[in-house]
Design an enzyme around this catalytic site. Structure first.
Site, PDB file in Angstrom:
ATOM      1  N   ASN A  14       0.797  -1.212   0.000  1.00  0.00           N
ATOM      2  CA  ASN A  14       0.000   0.000   0.000  1.00  0.00           C
ATOM      3  C   ASN A  14       0.838   1.274   0.000  1.00  0.00           C
ATOM      4  OD1 ASN A  14      -2.573   1.347   0.189  1.00  0.00           O
ATOM      5  ND2 ASN A  14      -2.061   1.801   2.308  1.00  0.00           N
ATOM      6  N   SER A  66      -3.687   2.208  -9.008  1.00  0.00           N
ATOM      7  CA  SER A  66      -4.472   3.432  -9.162  1.00  0.00           C
ATOM      8  C   SER A  66      -5.144   3.451 -10.526  1.00  0.00           C
ATOM      9  CB  SER A  66      -3.550   4.647  -9.041  1.00  0.00           C
ATOM     10  OG  SER A  66      -4.219   5.840  -9.387  1.00  0.00           O
ATOM     11  N   TYR A  79       3.980   8.702 -12.116  1.00  0.00           N
ATOM     12  CA  TYR A  79       3.159   8.023 -11.111  1.00  0.00           C
ATOM     13  C   TYR A  79       2.283   6.962 -11.790  1.00  0.00           C
ATOM     14  CZ  TYR A  79      -0.518   7.353  -7.611  1.00  0.00           C
ATOM     15  OH  TYR A  79      -1.411   6.808  -6.718  1.00  0.00           O
ATOM     16  N   ALA A  81       2.753   5.467 -14.585  1.00  0.00           N
ATOM     17  CA  ALA A  81       3.586   4.380 -15.102  1.00  0.00           C
ATOM     18  C   ALA A  81       3.899   3.375 -13.998  1.00  0.00           C
ATOM     19  CB  ALA A  81       4.875   4.932 -15.699  1.00  0.00           C
ATOM     20  N   LYS A  83       2.105   2.741 -11.345  1.00  0.00           N
ATOM     21  CA  LYS A  83       0.886   2.026 -10.962  1.00  0.00           C
ATOM     22  C   LYS A  83       0.474   1.031 -12.046  1.00  0.00           C
ATOM     23  CE  LYS A  83       0.531   3.827  -6.923  1.00  0.00           C
ATOM     24  NZ  LYS A  83       0.584   3.010  -5.706  1.00  0.00           N
TER      25      LYS A  83
END
Length: 171
Positions: A14, A66, A79, A81, A83
């Site tokens: 997480n 995400s 970001y 990429a 996820k």
């Protein structure tokens, strides 16, 4: 870390960080920070835990990705990429571990009321809420319930999947 416990039954990856900005102006330090935490740390921790799960007969892994990795958002290319890479990691690892009683799934989260959304101004938040069919931002509990579902032993037939939990935003 693993020496403290005999076995690990569930891993939820997480941890995450976002840095926004247009790629042409994005610093290498910011890129490294996002890639190192969102992707490399997840791979490293998962590798250690998988070894333990293999030795103890199975387990559950849930990666928190995400919707940004599914759809792309301006200013969040690095970001997004990382996820998207988590979702690919999920599918590949599920194939590697499926015969070993280890399920691996991903939750592609929508916008939540967390520290990561505190940087958005009221206008941006209102726009997201207007575009979301559920009519609200998500709460961390919305994701926690999805994690509970995926790690439940009765759901051992679900593996390699990306569960989108976003209030219908990407519908």
């Amino acid at each position: 870390m693993l020496a403290e416990w005999r076995s690990v039954d569930v891993l939820v990856n997480n941890a995450g960080v976002a840095r926004d900005g247009i790629l042409a102006m994005f610093s290498d330090d910011d890129s490294d920070t996002v890639i190192d935490l969102n992707l490399k740390a997840t791979v490293h921790v998962t590798k250690q835990v998988v070894r333990n799960m293999l030795a103890h007969g199975g387990g559950r892994i849930v990666n928190i990705s995400s919707i940004t990795g599914l759809t792309g958002y301006r200013g969040l290319s690095v970001y997004g990429a990382t996820k998207a890479a988590l979702d690919g990691f999920t599918r590949g690892l599920a194939r590697e571990m499926g015969s070993r009683r280890i399920t691996v799934n991903s939750i592609a989260s929508g916008y939540l009321k967390t520290e990561m959304s505190h940087g958005l101004d009221d206008g941006q938040l209102d726009q997201i809420v207007r575009r979301t069919p559920a009519g609200r931002l998500g709460e961390p509990e919305d994701i926690a319930r999805a994690v509970e579902f995926l790690v439940d032993e009765r759901n051992d037939w679900i593996t390699g999947q990306v569960l989108v939990v976003d209030g219908g935003l990407t519908a």
